[in-house]
Scaffold this motif. Structure first.
Motif, PDB file in Angstrom:
ATOM      1  N   ARG A  98       0.840  -1.211   0.000  1.00  0.00           N
ATOM      2  CA  ARG A  98       0.000   0.000   0.000  1.00  0.00           C
ATOM      3  C   ARG A  98       0.874   1.261   0.000  1.00  0.00           C
ATOM      4  O   ARG A  98       2.032   1.234   0.389  1.00  0.00           O
ATOM      5  CB  ARG A  98      -0.902   0.008   1.240  1.00  0.00           C
ATOM      6  CG  ARG A  98      -1.873  -1.151   1.296  1.00  0.00           C
ATOM      7  CD  ARG A  98      -2.797  -1.112   2.524  1.00  0.00           C
ATOM      8  NE  ARG A  98      -2.201  -0.650   3.772  1.00  0.00           N
ATOM      9  CZ  ARG A  98      -1.564  -1.433   4.651  1.00  0.00           C
ATOM     10  NH1 ARG A  98      -1.435  -2.720   4.426  1.00  0.00           N
ATOM     11  NH2 ARG A  98      -1.070  -0.933   5.765  1.00  0.00           N
ATOM     12  N   GLU A  99       0.286   2.377  -0.446  1.00  0.00           N
ATOM     13  CA  GLU A  99       1.012   3.656  -0.524  1.00  0.00           C
ATOM     14  C   GLU A  99       1.620   4.046   0.815  1.00  0.00           C
ATOM     15  O   GLU A  99       2.748   4.537   0.877  1.00  0.00           O
ATOM     16  CB  GLU A  99       0.092   4.775  -1.032  1.00  0.00           C
ATOM     17  CG  GLU A  99      -0.217   4.699  -2.524  1.00  0.00           C
ATOM     18  CD  GLU A  99       1.013   4.740  -3.401  1.00  0.00           C
ATOM     19  OE1 GLU A  99       1.921   5.562  -3.154  1.00  0.00           O
ATOM     20  OE2 GLU A  99       1.078   3.926  -4.344  1.00  0.00           O
ATOM     21  N   GLU A 103       5.570   4.918   1.721  1.00  0.00           N
ATOM     22  CA  GLU A 103       6.035   6.110   2.445  1.00  0.00           C
ATOM     23  C   GLU A 103       6.881   5.720   3.652  1.00  0.00           C
ATOM     24  O   GLU A 103       7.900   6.357   3.935  1.00  0.00           O
ATOM     25  CB  GLU A 103       4.842   6.953   2.888  1.00  0.00           C
ATOM     26  CG  GLU A 103       4.074   7.592   1.758  1.00  0.00           C
ATOM     27  CD  GLU A 103       2.744   8.197   2.206  1.00  0.00           C
ATOM     28  OE1 GLU A 103       2.552   8.413   3.419  1.00  0.00           O
ATOM     29  OE2 GLU A 103       1.892   8.448   1.330  1.00  0.00           O
ATOM     30  N   ARG A 130       8.582   5.682  -5.589  1.00  0.00           N
ATOM     31  CA  ARG A 130       7.322   5.367  -6.265  1.00  0.00           C
ATOM     32  C   ARG A 130       7.288   3.906  -6.654  1.00  0.00           C
ATOM     33  O   ARG A 130       8.310   3.234  -6.721  1.00  0.00           O
ATOM     34  CB  ARG A 130       7.126   6.248  -7.491  1.00  0.00           C
ATOM     35  CG  ARG A 130       8.061   5.945  -8.643  1.00  0.00           C
ATOM     36  CD  ARG A 130       7.647   6.656  -9.934  1.00  0.00           C
ATOM     37  NE  ARG A 130       8.564   6.481 -11.011  1.00  0.00           N
ATOM     38  CZ  ARG A 130       8.564   5.447 -11.863  1.00  0.00           C
ATOM     39  NH1 ARG A 130       7.679   4.486 -11.727  1.00  0.00           N
ATOM     40  NH2 ARG A 130       9.450   5.375 -12.825  1.00  0.00           N
ATOM     41  N   ARG A 131       6.082   3.452  -6.923  1.00  0.00           N
ATOM     42  CA  ARG A 131       5.863   2.094  -7.371  1.00  0.00           C
ATOM     43  C   ARG A 131       6.257   1.960  -8.849  1.00  0.00           C
ATOM     44  O   ARG A 131       6.017   2.862  -9.635  1.00  0.00           O
ATOM     45  CB  ARG A 131       4.388   1.745  -7.210  1.00  0.00           C
ATOM     46  CG  ARG A 131       4.016   0.315  -7.522  1.00  0.00           C
ATOM     47  CD  ARG A 131       2.514   0.068  -7.385  1.00  0.00           C
ATOM     48  NE  ARG A 131       1.883   0.731  -6.257  1.00  0.00           N
ATOM     49  CZ  ARG A 131       1.922   0.321  -4.998  1.00  0.00           C
ATOM     50  NH1 ARG A 131       2.577  -0.784  -4.686  1.00  0.00           N
ATOM     51  NH2 ARG A 131       1.301   0.985  -4.047  1.00  0.00           N
TER      52      ARG A 131
END
Length: 135
Positions: A98-99, A103, A130-131
Motif C-alpha cells: 500500500r502507498e 512512504e 514510487r511504485r
C-alpha cells in the motif's frame, strides 16, 4: 565501524580503488573517460548503493514484500567553489504494498542511511519513492 579503501594511480588516465577483495577502476583522467566512474559519479553511485542497502535492511523488519528496486540519481555540480549543488533521486520499487507502506519505506531509507545522512547536510538532497509501473 571503520572502513578502509586504498586507491592507487595507475597512469594519467585512471586509478584503482581496493577494498576487501574488490577492485573498482576509477576515471581520474583530466579529459574524462567513458569506461569508469569519475569521482562525482562515484559519489552518486555510493548514494544509490546506500539507498538500496537501506531498502534491504528495513524490508525484513517491516515485513515489506519487494520484487525489485531501482535508484536513479542526478547530481548538479557547482563550479565555484566546486561541489555538488543538488542531488535528486528516484527510488522505483516493484511491490504491491500500500502507498502508506511505500512512504514508511522511504522514511526509513532517509533516516538510517550512512551515506545519505553524510551528504544531506551539505547538499540540497531530495527525492521520491514510487511504485514501478506495470508493463
Amino acid at each position: 565501524m571503520i572502513f578502509h579503501v586504498s586507491t592507487s594511480r595507475i597512469d594519467a588516465h585512471g586509478s584503482l580503488a581496493r577494498c576487501k577483495s574488490a577492485e573498482v577502476f576509477l576515471d581520474t583522467d583530466l579529459a574524462g573517460r567513458s569506461d569508469a566512474f569519475n569521482p562525482a559519479e562515484l559519489l552518486l553511485a555510493a548514494l544509490s548503493a546506500c539507498i538500496i542497502k537501506g531498502v534491504e535492511r528495513v524490508t525484513p523488519i517491516l515485513k515489506f514484500e519487494l520484487r525489485g528496486v531501482e535508484v536513479r540519481i542526478e547530481g548538479i555540480r557547482q563550479d565555484a567553489p566546486p561541489k555538488m549543488e543538488s542531488i535528486t533521486y528516484e527510488i522505483i520499487v516493484d511491490s504491491d504494498e500500500r502507498e502508506r507502506r511505500l512512504e514508511l519505506l522511504h522514511d526509513n531509507v532517509r533516516k538510517y542511511g550512512t551515506v545519505f545522512n553524510t551528504i544531506a547536510p551539505g547538499t540540497q538532497l531530495s527525492g521520491t519513492l514510487r511504485r514501478k509501473n506495470l508493463a
